[in-house]
Write an enzyme that holds these catalytic residues in place. Sequence first.
Site, PDB file in Angstrom:
ATOM      1  N   TYR A 180     -39.255 -24.600 -33.839  1.00 15.79           N
ATOM      2  CA  TYR A 180     -39.451 -25.158 -32.493  1.00 15.79           C
ATOM      3  C   TYR A 180     -40.943 -25.239 -32.167  1.00 15.79           C
ATOM      4  O   TYR A 180     -41.433 -26.269 -31.693  1.00 15.79           O
ATOM      5  CB  TYR A 180     -38.705 -24.278 -31.499  1.00 15.79           C
ATOM      6  CG  TYR A 180     -38.624 -24.803 -30.085  1.00 15.79           C
ATOM      7  CD1 TYR A 180     -37.740 -25.819 -29.754  1.00 15.79           C
ATOM      8  CD2 TYR A 180     -39.400 -24.243 -29.072  1.00 15.79           C
ATOM      9  CE1 TYR A 180     -37.638 -26.285 -28.440  1.00 15.79           C
ATOM     10  CE2 TYR A 180     -39.302 -24.695 -27.764  1.00 15.79           C
ATOM     11  CZ  TYR A 180     -38.418 -25.715 -27.453  1.00 15.79           C
ATOM     12  OH  TYR A 180     -38.322 -26.167 -26.153  1.00 15.79           O
ATOM     13  N   ILE A 206     -36.640 -22.487 -18.464  1.00  8.31           N
ATOM     14  CA  ILE A 206     -35.918 -23.188 -17.403  1.00  8.31           C
ATOM     15  C   ILE A 206     -34.430 -22.927 -17.611  1.00  8.31           C
ATOM     16  O   ILE A 206     -33.930 -23.047 -18.744  1.00  8.31           O
ATOM     17  CB  ILE A 206     -36.172 -24.722 -17.480  1.00  8.31           C
ATOM     18  CG1 ILE A 206     -37.670 -25.045 -17.639  1.00  8.31           C
ATOM     19  CG2 ILE A 206     -35.561 -25.420 -16.272  1.00  8.31           C
ATOM     20  CD1 ILE A 206     -38.550 -24.641 -16.483  1.00  8.31           C
ATOM     21  N   ASN A 255     -37.216 -36.674 -23.662  1.00  5.28           N
ATOM     22  CA  ASN A 255     -36.818 -35.315 -23.240  1.00  5.28           C
ATOM     23  C   ASN A 255     -35.863 -34.626 -24.205  1.00  5.28           C
ATOM     24  O   ASN A 255     -35.797 -33.393 -24.245  1.00  5.28           O
ATOM     25  CB  ASN A 255     -36.185 -35.410 -21.844  1.00  5.28           C
ATOM     26  CG  ASN A 255     -35.407 -34.174 -21.468  1.00  5.28           C
ATOM     27  OD1 ASN A 255     -35.976 -33.141 -21.113  1.00  5.28           O
ATOM     28  ND2 ASN A 255     -34.075 -34.251 -21.561  1.00  5.28           N
ATOM     29  N   GLY A 291     -28.855 -30.740 -18.215  1.00  2.00           N
ATOM     30  CA  GLY A 291     -30.121 -30.003 -18.142  1.00  2.00           C
ATOM     31  C   GLY A 291     -31.245 -30.773 -17.451  1.00  2.00           C
ATOM     32  O   GLY A 291     -31.022 -31.490 -16.463  1.00  2.00           O
ATOM     33  N   ILE A 292     -32.446 -30.616 -17.989  1.00  2.00           N
ATOM     34  CA  ILE A 292     -33.632 -31.221 -17.382  1.00  2.00           C
ATOM     35  C   ILE A 292     -33.507 -32.748 -17.348  1.00  2.00           C
ATOM     36  O   ILE A 292     -33.895 -33.391 -16.369  1.00  2.00           O
ATOM     37  CB  ILE A 292     -34.897 -30.801 -18.178  1.00  2.00           C
ATOM     38  CG1 ILE A 292     -35.149 -29.298 -18.014  1.00  2.00           C
ATOM     39  CG2 ILE A 292     -36.109 -31.616 -17.740  1.00  2.00           C
ATOM     40  CD1 ILE A 292     -36.186 -28.726 -18.993  1.00  2.00           C
ATOM     41  N   THR A 303     -31.113 -23.925 -17.995  1.00  2.00           N
ATOM     42  CA  THR A 303     -30.343 -25.136 -18.331  1.00  2.00           C
ATOM     43  C   THR A 303     -29.307 -24.716 -19.368  1.00  2.00           C
ATOM     44  O   THR A 303     -29.326 -23.575 -19.863  1.00  2.00           O
ATOM     45  CB  THR A 303     -31.245 -26.202 -18.975  1.00  2.00           C
ATOM     46  OG1 THR A 303     -31.676 -25.693 -20.255  1.00  2.00           O
ATOM     47  CG2 THR A 303     -32.451 -26.552 -18.133  1.00  2.00           C
ATOM     48  N   PRO A 304     -28.441 -25.632 -19.802  1.00  2.00           N
ATOM     49  CA  PRO A 304     -27.531 -25.292 -20.911  1.00  2.00           C
ATOM     50  C   PRO A 304     -28.273 -24.792 -22.147  1.00  2.00           C
ATOM     51  O   PRO A 304     -27.764 -23.928 -22.875  1.00  2.00           O
ATOM     52  CB  PRO A 304     -26.797 -26.611 -21.169  1.00  2.00           C
ATOM     53  CG  PRO A 304     -26.764 -27.267 -19.822  1.00  2.00           C
ATOM     54  CD  PRO A 304     -28.091 -26.945 -19.198  1.00  2.00           C
TER      55      PRO A 304
END
Length: 255
Positions: A153, A188, A87, A17-18, A190-191
């Site tokens: 989150y 974004i 991250n 990912g990122i 990503t996974p």
Amino acid sequence: MDRLKGKVAIITGAAQGIGACTARIFVQEGAKVVVADMNETDGRAVAAELGENAAFFKLNVTDYNAWKECVAFTKATFGKLNVLINNAGISYRKDIAGTSLEEWDRTIAVNQTGVFYGMQVAIEEMRTNGEKCSIANASSIEGLVAESAFFAYCASKGAVTLMTKAAALYCGENRLNIRVNSVHPGYIITPMAYDDARQNGQTIEEYSAEFIQKHPIGYLGKPEDIAYGYVYLSSDEADFVSGTQLAIDGCYTAQ
Ligand code: NAD
């Protein structure tokens, strides 16, 4: 291509990912990188792809002693530490009614406590190294505005927004030559996005079509969009940038 020449960075969650994208671009920009992740297989593969400019360290960000070992490994491998990119993160698509105690504890442990541990251990090392240093923390659009579907989150990412500012003030007030900032990605691909789509019972195409509506720019983000934010914040171009929040979100939080 030397925006990070001479810098040594730890990037957590860099197995995919990122984080993986950021590791690749950091090396392109002249940095040496420790790819730090719990996922040993993919993390080692990212580090191997980057050759002598990268090394893998198996880090669970919720383990304080492992953080100490990671910084010691970084010094032993590349001689110093200039940059930390906090991250690593996880998300559950659960509102307040649906969040289990385990999901709450796990989210806070990884996304919030892990960032505290990383900043504290990194600052301890960076404060004596005599060079310009920087820390960037992954928050989210959900650290600036809320979405009911991501209760824990939001709690963790909102905390990261203000932990960043408090740590930046500490570093400034004590003249430590360490800048601290947060980055706030929109959606974004990503996974993590694939996993979120699965939790939402959608294909990635259905998911993208739904959430593009919340990004007035008309498209979702890609890992490079966030990685270049980290490059800027970690470079000397951002010498006067500390305690700020960089939203990279296609206008999501402009509304
Ligand atoms: P991802 O799920 O694709 O990758 C996360 C990485 O973190 C994985 O390699 C995983 O192994 C690692 N990780 C998870 N728990 C860990 C732990 N305890 N210790 C060490 N490593 C751990 O996620 P991503 O989409 O690349 O997101 C990266 C960061 O950006 C996260 O903090 C996320 O919350 C944030 N973010 C992502 C989005 C998005 O839409 N993708 C949006 C806003 C913010």
